[in-house]
Scaffold this active site. Structure first.
Site, PDB file in Angstrom:
ATOM      1  N   SER A 258      30.384  32.819  38.665  1.00 37.89           N
ATOM      2  CA  SER A 258      31.831  32.667  38.563  1.00 37.89           C
ATOM      3  C   SER A 258      32.164  31.268  38.044  1.00 37.89           C
ATOM      4  O   SER A 258      31.694  30.887  36.978  1.00 37.89           O
ATOM      5  CB  SER A 258      32.475  32.975  39.921  1.00 37.89           C
ATOM      6  OG  SER A 258      33.861  33.162  39.816  1.00 37.89           O
TER       7      SER A 258
ATOM      8  N   ASP B 164      35.045  43.497  35.364  1.00 40.98           N
ATOM      9  CA  ASP B 164      35.158  42.208  36.050  1.00 40.98           C
ATOM     10  C   ASP B 164      36.241  41.386  35.352  1.00 40.98           C
ATOM     11  O   ASP B 164      36.047  40.888  34.250  1.00 40.98           O
ATOM     12  CB  ASP B 164      33.821  41.472  36.029  1.00 40.98           C
ATOM     13  CG  ASP B 164      33.847  40.166  36.814  1.00 40.98           C
ATOM     14  OD1 ASP B 164      34.949  39.687  37.143  1.00 40.98           O
ATOM     15  OD2 ASP B 164      32.764  39.617  37.088  1.00 40.98           O
TER      16      ASP B 164
ATOM     17  N   HIS C 143      33.329  41.954  40.483  1.00 44.24           N
ATOM     18  CA  HIS C 143      32.982  40.531  40.567  1.00 44.24           C
ATOM     19  C   HIS C 143      32.231  40.188  41.846  1.00 44.24           C
ATOM     20  O   HIS C 143      31.670  39.095  41.953  1.00 44.24           O
ATOM     21  CB  HIS C 143      34.249  39.676  40.475  1.00 44.24           C
ATOM     22  CG  HIS C 143      33.982  38.227  40.222  1.00 44.24           C
ATOM     23  ND1 HIS C 143      33.370  37.764  39.065  1.00 44.24           N
ATOM     24  CD2 HIS C 143      34.219  37.117  40.983  1.00 44.24           C
ATOM     25  CE1 HIS C 143      33.258  36.453  39.116  1.00 44.24           C
ATOM     26  NE2 HIS C 143      33.754  36.034  40.277  1.00 44.24           N
TER      27      HIS C 143
END
EC number: 3.1.1.74
Length: 248
Positions: A164, A216, A229
């Site tokens: 991320s 995502d 995610h």
């Protein structure tokens, strides 16, 4: 095996005030299977809200899961035969988080039974503001950490990893290093990359693995935490298999 059915009931995507998460089953257990881990997270993780709205719960939920399964969210190992520098995601606890990093490290150790794997978390804030502003300074700091490892451990096989916002940090670190320095990195693995589609600067693309799940929103440049995610632990073995020949 995908575990999407475990989260079906949580896909309403409605913003609400989250209570502090509590798992129904709180007896500490050994390292879980992927399905066990995701099943427990399904009880407590925010899905369908923005990073800003869900930040506190993300950290709290990972702390609960780490305690339940005795998963370390902080790693400051000495260099090994292989050394992983890993940047965690937004609001993840410790310096490597719980959702992705520990799974990748575990898979890498399994894939490399005859090598010592050292893991170092990247000590950056992983704040919402950092995510929204592109995490520039953490990238500069990680670049310095990379140079330090290369200098102090010249014989280690260095792997860069990020999840991320941590993937942003890796991108920014590479942009702050020249090609000669990046050539000393053996592999780069990025999960849920907000900069999906951008090359890692000054580096051989054949040594980069970017894992982005369909749907995502973070990989699409958004800021919504959707189911895809949160499930990159499923890709830990694939990532380790990618890295193995590059460090052997």
């Amino acid at each position: 095996m995908r575990s999407l059915s475990l989260f079906t009931a949580l896909l309403a995507g409605q913003a609400f005030a989250y209570p502090k998460p509590v798992l129904q089953s709180s007896t500490r257990r050994d390292w879980p299977t992927i399905n066990e881990f995701l099943t427990e997270l399904a009880e407590i993780m925010p899905i369908g809200d923005t990073v800003s709205a869900a930040c506190d719960l993300i950290g709290d939920a990972e702390d609960v899961a780490a305690d339940l399964f005795d998963i370390s969210n902080t790693e400051n190992d000495a260099c090994g035969d292989v050394t992983v520098l890993f940047a965690r995601g937004t609001c993840d606890p410790g310096n490597v988080g719980v959702l992705v990093g520990p799974w990748f490290f575990n898979s890498l150790e399994t894939a490399l039974p005859n090598k010592k794997v050292g893991v170092k978390g990247v000590p950056y804030p992983a704040s919402v503001q950092g995510f929204l502003s592109g995490s520039v300074q953490p990238g500069i700091d990680m670049a310095n950490q990379i140079k330090s490892v290369i200098s102090s451990c010249p014989n280690t096989k260095l792997v860069l990893g990020g999840y991320s916002q941590g993937s942003m940090v890796v991108h920014n670190a590479a942009s702050n290093l020249d090609a000669a320095t990046m050539a000393k990195v053996s592999a780069v693995v990025l999960f849920g990359d907000p900069y999906d589609g951008r090359p890692v600067a000054n580096y051989d693309a054949s040594k980069v693995l970017v894992v982005c799940h369909d749907g995502d929103n973070i990989c699409q440049g958004g800021d919504f935490i959707l189911l895809p995610h949160l499930t990159y632990a499923e890709d830990a073995d694939t990532a380790a298999a990618f890295v193995k020949p590059l460090v052997s």
